[in-house]
Motif scaffolding. Structure first.
Motif, PDB file in Angstrom:
ATOM      1  N   ARG B  92       0.839  -1.197   0.000  1.00  0.00           N
ATOM      2  CA  ARG B  92       0.000   0.000   0.000  1.00  0.00           C
ATOM      3  C   ARG B  92       0.876   1.250   0.000  1.00  0.00           C
ATOM      4  NH1 ARG B  92      -2.553   3.408   3.848  1.00  0.00           N
ATOM      5  NH2 ARG B  92      -1.769   2.317   5.692  1.00  0.00           N
ATOM      6  N   LYS B  98      -6.152   1.653  -1.055  1.00  0.00           N
ATOM      7  CA  LYS B  98      -6.072   0.424  -1.840  1.00  0.00           C
ATOM      8  C   LYS B  98      -4.857  -0.423  -1.488  1.00  0.00           C
ATOM      9  CE  LYS B  98      -5.768  -0.924  -6.701  1.00  0.00           C
ATOM     10  NZ  LYS B  98      -5.755  -0.429  -8.091  1.00  0.00           N
ATOM     11  N   LEU B  99      -5.091  -1.722  -1.286  1.00  0.00           N
ATOM     12  CA  LEU B  99      -4.012  -2.700  -1.201  1.00  0.00           C
ATOM     13  C   LEU B  99      -3.839  -3.324  -2.577  1.00  0.00           C
ATOM     14  CD1 LEU B  99      -4.655  -4.720   2.103  1.00  0.00           C
ATOM     15  CD2 LEU B  99      -3.279  -2.666   1.761  1.00  0.00           C
ATOM     16  N   PHE B 101      -2.382  -6.596  -4.352  1.00  0.00           N
ATOM     17  CA  PHE B 101      -2.011  -7.953  -3.976  1.00  0.00           C
ATOM     18  C   PHE B 101      -1.199  -8.640  -5.066  1.00  0.00           C
ATOM     19  CE2 PHE B 101      -4.284  -9.122  -0.090  1.00  0.00           C
ATOM     20  CZ  PHE B 101      -5.166  -8.069   0.044  1.00  0.00           C
TER      21      PHE B 101
END
Lengths: 114, 111
Positions: B92, B98-99, B101
């Protein structure tokens, strides 16, 4: 109930159906998220709500419609879906601010579109 | 190029082995680095997080971040069959919701 719960756990729907996914968090968090998890793809963030206000919408098709009536509940309304929308839909919650990376996930709804 | 690259595996090792899981990333603005563990038919759970560069240890788990190489690692010592799961790295930018992934690495520890 503790943590983050999601219902239903499994859903099969036709392309012309309308259904809703429900998420509830019992952690006192103020931010809630919808993610899509497809095979062989990273988790995709769909929507973020912070203090019941939508703060992020990641170019998600309009056939997905989120709703956050209060800080504990989150819905994802589905209509006229496509087969490629079949996936695991995960809900998560977190505290806002500096601890946003500590997201707590529900078990997910496995959606199959026929 | 994906923002976060993670080898999906599968990775299979014997019980007791040291496991090394890795991710690379392209965005130098990432400041928070997380590892999530996801068991079959469950949602991901946060295992560890690190802010900026450095190491962090928690029991049998060690997370390392090398920002100069844009590379993060998770080491599992004395691996157990109960560690069998998919491990997801996430990152992040400071101030962002927002992450981002990685794809996740499926790990199996064989008794």
């Amino acid at each position: 109930e503790t943590g983050v719960t999601q219902t239903p756990r499994h859903l099969v729907m036709g392309m012309t159906n309308k259904k809703s996914l429900k998420c509830e968090q019992h952690l006192g968090h103020n931010a809630m998220y919808w993610y899509k998890q497809s095979a062989k793809k990273p988790l995709e963030l769909m929507f973020v709500y912070s203090l019941e206000e939508r703060v992020e919408n990641n170019s998600v098709p309009s056939r997905f419609s989120p709703e956050c009536p209060n800080s504990s509940h989150l819905f994802l309304h589905l209509h006229t879906l496509q087969p490629e929308d079949s996936a695991l839909y995960l809900c998560a919650s977190s505290q806002p601010g500096g601890r946003r990376h500590e997201q707590y996930f529900g078990p997910g709804t496995r959606l199959t579109v026929t | 190029q994906k923002e976060v690259e993670q080898d999906p595996g599968p990775l299979s090792v014997p019980e007791g082995a040291i496991v090394s899981l890795n991710c690379t990333y392209s965005n130098s603005a990432f400041q928070y680095f997380m590892w999530y563990r996801q068991y079959s038919r469950k949602g991901p759970e946060l295992l560890m997080y690190t802010y900026s560069s450095g190491n962090k240890e928690d029991g049998r788990f060690t997370a390392q971040v090398d920002k100069s190489s844009k590379y993060i690692s998770l080491f599992i010592r004395d691996s157990q069959p109960s560690d069998s799961a998919t491990y997801l790295c996430a990152m992040r930018i400071q101030g962002a919701q927002k992450l981002v992934f990685g794809q996740g690495t499926r790990l199996t520890i064989n008794p």
